[in-house]
Motif scaffolding. Structure first.
Motif, PDB file in Angstrom:
ATOM      1  N   GLN A 182     -12.530 -33.520  17.053  1.00  0.00           N
ATOM      2  CA  GLN A 182     -12.861 -34.271  15.845  1.00  0.00           C
ATOM      3  C   GLN A 182     -12.986 -35.768  16.131  1.00  0.00           C
ATOM      4  O   GLN A 182     -13.844 -36.443  15.561  1.00  0.00           O
ATOM      5  CB  GLN A 182     -11.790 -34.018  14.773  1.00  0.00           C
ATOM      6  N   VAL A 183     -12.142 -36.265  17.027  1.00  0.00           N
ATOM      7  CA  VAL A 183     -12.249 -37.676  17.409  1.00  0.00           C
ATOM      8  C   VAL A 183     -13.596 -37.941  18.086  1.00  0.00           C
ATOM      9  O   VAL A 183     -14.259 -38.949  17.811  1.00  0.00           O
ATOM     10  CB  VAL A 183     -11.083 -38.065  18.338  1.00  0.00           C
ATOM     11  N   MET A 184     -14.006 -37.036  18.967  1.00  0.00           N
ATOM     12  CA  MET A 184     -15.306 -37.171  19.633  1.00  0.00           C
ATOM     13  C   MET A 184     -16.437 -37.114  18.618  1.00  0.00           C
ATOM     14  O   MET A 184     -17.375 -37.916  18.662  1.00  0.00           O
ATOM     15  CB  MET A 184     -15.474 -36.060  20.674  1.00  0.00           C
ATOM     16  N   THR A 185     -16.355 -36.156  17.704  1.00  0.00           N
ATOM     17  CA  THR A 185     -17.443 -35.929  16.752  1.00  0.00           C
ATOM     18  C   THR A 185     -17.601 -37.081  15.781  1.00  0.00           C
ATOM     19  O   THR A 185     -18.725 -37.503  15.470  1.00  0.00           O
ATOM     20  CB  THR A 185     -17.198 -34.621  15.986  1.00  0.00           C
ATOM     21  N   TRP A 186     -16.482 -37.620  15.282  1.00  0.00           N
ATOM     22  CA  TRP A 186     -16.542 -38.622  14.225  1.00  0.00           C
ATOM     23  C   TRP A 186     -16.254 -40.052  14.690  1.00  0.00           C
ATOM     24  O   TRP A 186     -16.587 -41.004  13.985  1.00  0.00           O
ATOM     25  CB  TRP A 186     -15.558 -38.253  13.110  1.00  0.00           C
ATOM     26  N   GLY A 187     -15.655 -40.189  15.875  1.00  0.00           N
ATOM     27  CA  GLY A 187     -15.306 -41.527  16.335  1.00  0.00           C
ATOM     28  C   GLY A 187     -16.182 -42.057  17.460  1.00  0.00           C
ATOM     29  O   GLY A 187     -16.430 -43.260  17.538  1.00  0.00           O
ATOM     30  N   ALA A 230      -8.397 -45.227  14.406  1.00  0.00           N
ATOM     31  CA  ALA A 230      -8.244 -44.911  12.983  1.00  0.00           C
ATOM     32  C   ALA A 230      -8.364 -43.411  12.742  1.00  0.00           C
ATOM     33  O   ALA A 230      -7.618 -42.835  11.935  1.00  0.00           O
ATOM     34  CB  ALA A 230      -9.293 -45.664  12.172  1.00  0.00           C
ATOM     35  N   ILE A 231      -9.272 -42.770  13.428  1.00  0.00           N
ATOM     36  CA  ILE A 231      -9.437 -41.317  13.270  1.00  0.00           C
ATOM     37  C   ILE A 231      -8.268 -40.584  13.907  1.00  0.00           C
ATOM     38  O   ILE A 231      -7.768 -39.583  13.367  1.00  0.00           O
ATOM     39  CB  ILE A 231     -10.777 -40.873  13.878  1.00  0.00           C
TER      40      ILE A 231
END
Length: 274
Positions: free
Chosen positions: A192-197, A182-183
């Motif tokens: 950003q995928v690592m940080t938020w997902g 989804a991210i």
């Protein structure tokens, strides 16, 4: 209107006697197992002096009588060594945590940049760390760095890398892929995928693993002084070397209380996290 009911029942298992051939194989298996166990026992005990073994209960009772009562006045000399032990465990865990997190991300299949090259290297580091006990790490580091707290801290850190790294990379591989997808669908970058997902999904697990490892390191740090790596183990080694049994009892009691407190702290923190 006709109702059709179907019932599925598992077929009943009927007991059947083994064939002579199967019985012979089972018998030979037991004979080989018994022979192997007997051979292993002979190899392990070939250098055993059985006179010492039979005399062990008498010697244990003698040492036990010498250990009582504890030397309570010696407790005042143990506050600083036990504080050193706690610091060795805490700092070593933090250093191991800092090193283990990136290694875990490199070892996980869904986050490694290269499954054929980087991942095997990361897995090798994890296995190498877990294969060597912290006491052996301390023994090697004392020979390289000299005796003291630094050798103990690094030994704990090196041992912690494998423990934290293995559990963390397995947790990373089990995250919910739908959240990551989804991210990614929003056009987010890899960071950003690592940080938020990924990180939010494994953060509670990482905290629990870290506290669990800290609790283990408290126990392991108590004996590192036996090889010169600082902490209360130095006092224990000195007391054993001078056959000061009441002091040994006092040190063991202090270690026992310290481990109990660390267990309580770990349980409270893990309960809050989980």
């Amino acid at each position: 209107m006709t109702t059709i009911s179907t019932s599925t029942t598992a077929p009943k298992q009927s007991w059947q006697k083994r064939t002579p051939r199967a019985s012979a194989f089972v018998f030979m298996g037991w004979v080989i197992t018994l022979a192997f166990v007997t051979w292993c026992f002979q190899v392990m005990t070939q250098d055993t002096i059985w006179a010492f073994v039979t005399d062990a209960p008498k010697q244990a009772a003698d040492i036990g009588s010498r250990m009582m009562p504890p030397n309570w006045g010696y407790v005042n000399e143990l506050w600083w060594p036990i504080w050193e032990t706690i610091n060795i465990a805490t700092i070593g865990t933090l250093v191991g945590l800092v090193l283990a997190v990136p290694i875990a991300f490199l070892a996980a299949r869904n986050t490694t940049p290269s499954a054929s090259f980087i991942r095997p290297i990361a897995l090798f580091v994890i296995v190498a760390s877990r294969s060597i006990n912290s006491l052996i790490w301390a023994l090697l580091l004392v020979a390289i760095l000299g005796p003291g707290l630094l050798a103990g801290i690094i030994a704990i850190a090196l041992r912690s890398i494998g423990f934290i790294g293995k559990l963390l990379y397995e947790a990373i591989e089990e995250i919910d892929a739908d959240q990551v997808e989804a991210i990614e669908a929003t056009g987010a970058s890899t960071a950003q995928v690592m940080t938020w997902g990924v990180v939010p999904q494994v953060a509670p697990t990482l905290a629990g693993i870290s506290m669990f490892r800290w609790d283990i390191n408290i126990r392991e740090s108590t004996v590192l002084g036996l090889v010169g790596a600082g902490g209360i183990g130095v006092k224990l080694e000195a007391a054993l070397g001078t056959i000061a049994w009441p002091k040994v009892t006092t040190i063991l009691l202090v270690i026992f209380v310290t481990v109990l407190i660390s267990e309580w702290v770990t349980a409270k923190v893990r309960k809050k996290l989980i």
